[in-house]
Motif scaffolding. Structure first.
Motif, PDB file in Angstrom:
ATOM      1  N   SER A   1      51.826  67.149  85.214  1.00 21.89           N
ATOM      2  CA  SER A   1      52.685  68.316  85.424  1.00 21.89           C
ATOM      3  C   SER A   1      54.150  67.947  85.221  1.00 21.89           C
ATOM      4  O   SER A   1      54.914  68.686  84.578  1.00 21.89           O
ATOM      5  N   MET A   2      54.567  66.801  85.744  1.00 22.42           N
ATOM      6  CA  MET A   2      55.961  66.364  85.605  1.00 22.42           C
ATOM      7  C   MET A   2      56.353  66.217  84.139  1.00 22.42           C
ATOM      8  O   MET A   2      57.471  66.556  83.738  1.00 22.42           O
ATOM      9  N   ALA A   3      55.450  65.714  83.320  1.00 23.70           N
ATOM     10  CA  ALA A   3      55.758  65.517  81.906  1.00 23.70           C
ATOM     11  C   ALA A   3      56.021  66.829  81.191  1.00 23.70           C
ATOM     12  O   ALA A   3      56.659  66.862  80.136  1.00 23.70           O
TER      13      ALA A   3
ATOM     14  N   MET B   1      50.147  77.564  85.778  1.00 20.77           N
ATOM     15  CA  MET B   1      49.884  76.571  86.815  1.00 20.77           C
ATOM     16  C   MET B   1      51.056  76.439  87.769  1.00 20.77           C
ATOM     17  O   MET B   1      50.883  76.079  88.938  1.00 20.77           O
ATOM     18  N   TRP B   2      52.276  76.726  87.284  1.00 26.44           N
ATOM     19  CA  TRP B   2      53.470  76.607  88.128  1.00 26.44           C
ATOM     20  C   TRP B   2      53.675  77.920  88.879  1.00 26.44           C
ATOM     21  O   TRP B   2      54.473  78.783  88.500  1.00 26.44           O
ATOM     22  N   THR B   3      52.943  78.053  89.968  1.00 25.34           N
ATOM     23  CA  THR B   3      52.912  79.333  90.671  1.00 25.34           C
ATOM     24  C   THR B   3      54.176  79.625  91.460  1.00 25.34           C
ATOM     25  O   THR B   3      54.309  80.712  92.003  1.00 25.34           O
TER      26      THR B   3
ATOM     27  N   ALA C   1      56.900  71.262  93.890  1.00 25.97           N
ATOM     28  CA  ALA C   1      57.313  72.614  94.275  1.00 25.97           C
ATOM     29  C   ALA C   1      56.924  73.646  93.233  1.00 25.97           C
ATOM     30  O   ALA C   1      56.579  74.783  93.559  1.00 25.97           O
ATOM     31  N   CYS C   2      56.964  73.250  91.948  1.00 26.79           N
ATOM     32  CA  CYS C   2      56.609  74.195  90.887  1.00 26.79           C
ATOM     33  C   CYS C   2      55.155  74.636  90.997  1.00 26.79           C
ATOM     34  O   CYS C   2      54.808  75.758  90.614  1.00 26.79           O
ATOM     35  N   LEU C   3      54.314  73.742  91.511  1.00 25.86           N
ATOM     36  CA  LEU C   3      52.878  73.994  91.511  1.00 25.86           C
ATOM     37  C   LEU C   3      52.411  74.898  92.644  1.00 25.86           C
ATOM     38  O   LEU C   3      51.218  75.180  92.739  1.00 25.86           O
ATOM     39  N   ARG C   4      53.317  75.350  93.515  1.00 22.94           N
ATOM     40  CA  ARG C   4      52.842  76.119  94.670  1.00 22.94           C
ATOM     41  C   ARG C   4      53.680  77.375  94.921  1.00 22.94           C
ATOM     42  O   ARG C   4      54.863  77.427  94.645  1.00 22.94           O
ATOM     43  N   LEU C   5      52.994  78.396  95.435  1.00 19.37           N
ATOM     44  CA  LEU C   5      53.626  79.622  95.916  1.00 19.37           C
ATOM     45  C   LEU C   5      53.418  79.676  97.422  1.00 19.37           C
ATOM     46  O   LEU C   5      52.291  79.601  97.909  1.00 19.37           O
ATOM     47  N   ARG C   6      54.509  79.815  98.173  1.00 17.66           N
ATOM     48  CA  ARG C   6      54.432  79.825  99.631  1.00 17.66           C
ATOM     49  C   ARG C   6      54.243  81.258 100.129  1.00 17.66           C
ATOM     50  O   ARG C   6      55.016  82.156  99.790  1.00 17.66           O
TER      51      ARG C   6
ATOM     52  N   ALA D   1      45.168  66.238  84.568  1.00  9.59           N
ATOM     53  CA  ALA D   1      46.200  67.069  85.179  1.00  9.59           C
ATOM     54  C   ALA D   1      45.630  67.922  86.302  1.00  9.59           C
ATOM     55  O   ALA D   1      46.208  68.028  87.395  1.00  9.59           O
ATOM     56  N   ALA D   2      44.493  68.558  86.039  1.00  6.68           N
ATOM     57  CA  ALA D   2      43.878  69.416  87.066  1.00  6.68           C
ATOM     58  C   ALA D   2      43.416  68.596  88.260  1.00  6.68           C
ATOM     59  O   ALA D   2      43.566  69.016  89.416  1.00  6.68           O
ATOM     60  N   LEU D   3      42.866  67.414  88.010  1.00 11.04           N
ATOM     61  CA  LEU D   3      42.410  66.572  89.116  1.00 11.04           C
ATOM     62  C   LEU D   3      43.589  66.039  89.927  1.00 11.04           C
ATOM     63  O   LEU D   3      43.503  65.922  91.157  1.00 11.04           O
ATOM     64  N   GLN D   4      44.721  65.751  89.261  1.00 12.86           N
ATOM     65  CA  GLN D   4      45.918  65.363  90.003  1.00 12.86           C
ATOM     66  C   GLN D   4      46.383  66.505  90.908  1.00 12.86           C
ATOM     67  O   GLN D   4      46.750  66.285  92.064  1.00 12.86           O
TER      68      GLN D   4
END
Length: 411
Positions: free
Chosen positions: A333-335, A93-95, A341-346, A41-44
């Motif tokens: 992450s999807m699972a 992780m879902w920043t 979009a969940c994985l990033r804060l703009r 997951a982290a490597l993805q």
């Protein structure tokens, strides 16, 4: 240096597991009890960061929060239920849920404002904000350019940027900020409270904010956050037609505030609300590339769904504002219910004002990937949660990361 958009991705933590803790998140519920693969997951996630960096975009990261949360467990008398799993959750992780961000051109004092989200609807997320805000205050310590606020009072649920969008002629221009809130009443909780959104807008000193009700149908169908059914970038809003309670009123308000706005509405006749949520088409990164083209970074699951693929092919052929579609692999992450979009804060800012330890280049990604490959658990089974041997592995993995990237003060 001019202001640019920096995407800060959360690195998937070493305790990443599938406990099915998130009511209303259909993917999370359907995979509850499955084995997880934290290292993969982290490597993805790092591959996605590397992908965006290769596009010429600014990219940052946030470190995982300390897990298991021993103070939480102690306060509950060391529970044997899902509350134990909550203390192990790597959901930070879902920043997109870490905070709401208002760039300097939108605020009264000309600084970029960040308010940590309280995430009170779900126990496993409600324990995140204090550690999150400490990390934000390290990354954005330059008080001449940033103001970092504690979470709004817990009586008003706030889920951060997952229910917030910004539109502007370009990232460095003054823009309008769209706060999307829900109302309770369906089978799943409405996680974003209107008063939380209004409080954040006041804290940030905003003068151009719209407050929009999320469609109850979308919430009932599993759109637990607005970013599951809509995403915006610069002057473009990409949205499902059933995203908002009053779609036509919403579009009119946006056009009145930003006449140059382009609104791309995906009709339910092309992609049903069910398919939109299942594919996470809208839980995408809508990005402006250095060439000026706009690209949509989508999960591979969306690209593989025939109705979604057909719509996207037609959208590109129509010569609209979104010119490229870029699938990425974030299956782990999807699972658990989180797409790109969940994985990033703009954050729109001058990178020179951000603590450089949180910014990435290929060498720094390689350094982090090496730590992950050596220390993150390969697999976590449900029965592993609560075992001291796993807790030691998780703590040691995070400590190794923080040492490698010289961020020991976020311990």
């Amino acid at each position: 240096m001019p202001l640019v958009e920096i995407n800060f991705d959360g690195l998937v933590g070493p305790s990443h597991n599938y406990a099915g803790l998130s009511l209303g998140n259909l993917a999370s519920a359907s995979h509850g009890g499955d084995p997880s693969y934290p290292r993969a997951a982290a490597l993805q996630g790092l591959d996605k960061m590397r992908h965006n960096l290769a596009l010429g975009l600014a990219q940052g990261f946030f470190a995982p929060l300390p897990r298991p949360d021993q103070a939480f467990l102690a306060a509950l008398g060391d529970p044997q239920t899902n509350l134990r799993a909550a203390a192990w959750s790597a959901s930070a992780m879902w920043t997109a849920n870490a905070a709401t961000v208002s760039p300097a051109p939108d605020t009264a004092d000309g600084r970029c404002h960040l308010t940590a989200a309280n995430l009170v609807t779900m126990p496993h997320r409600s324990i995140e904000w204090a550690d999150t805000v400490r990390q934000l205050r390290v990354a954005f310590a330059d008080t001449a350019h940033f103001a970092v606020h504690d979470a709004v009072p817990a009586c008003f649920g706030d889920e951060g940027a997952a229910n917030h969008m910004r539109m502007a002629a370009h990232h460095g221009a003054p823009g309008i900020e769209l706060f999307v809130y829900g109302k309770p009443g369906g089978p799943y909780p409405a996680r974003q409270h209107e008063q939380a959104s209004r409080a954040v807008a006041r804290l940030h000193g905003l003068t151009r904010a719209l407050f929009i009700e999320q469609s109850p149908d979308a919430i009932a169908a599993g759109a637990f956050h607005n970013d599951v059914v809509a995403v915006a970038n610069e002057g473009v809003l990409f949205t499902h037609e059933q995203a908002f309670a009053d779609p036509e009123g919403t579009y009119a308000a946006i056009r009145a505030a930003l006449p140059e706005a382009e609104i791309v509405v995906v009709p339910a006749s092309a992609i049903s609300l069910t398919d939109a949520i299942k594919s996470y088409l809208f839980n995408a990164q809508l990005l402006t590339l250095p060439t000026g083209e706009m690209a949509l970074v989508i999960p591979g699951e969306a690209w593989a769904m025939p109705a979604v693929r057909a719509y996207l092919d037609g959208m590109i052929a129509s010569n609209g504002p979104i010119r490229r579609v870029l699938p990425v692999d974030v299956r782990q992450s999807m699972a658990n219910g989180g797409g790109p979009a969940c994985l990033r804060l703009r954050v729109v800012a001058d990178p020179a004002t951000v603590d450089p330890r949180f910014l990435l280049d290929p060498a720094r990604i390689a350094l982090i990937a090496d730590v992950v490959a050596k220390t993150w658990p390969e697999q976590i089974d449900p029965a592993d949660i609560g075992r001291e041997s796993l807790a030691t592995t998780v703590r040691n993995a995070r400590a190794a990361l923080l040492e490698a990237v010289e961020l020991q003060e976020v311990i």
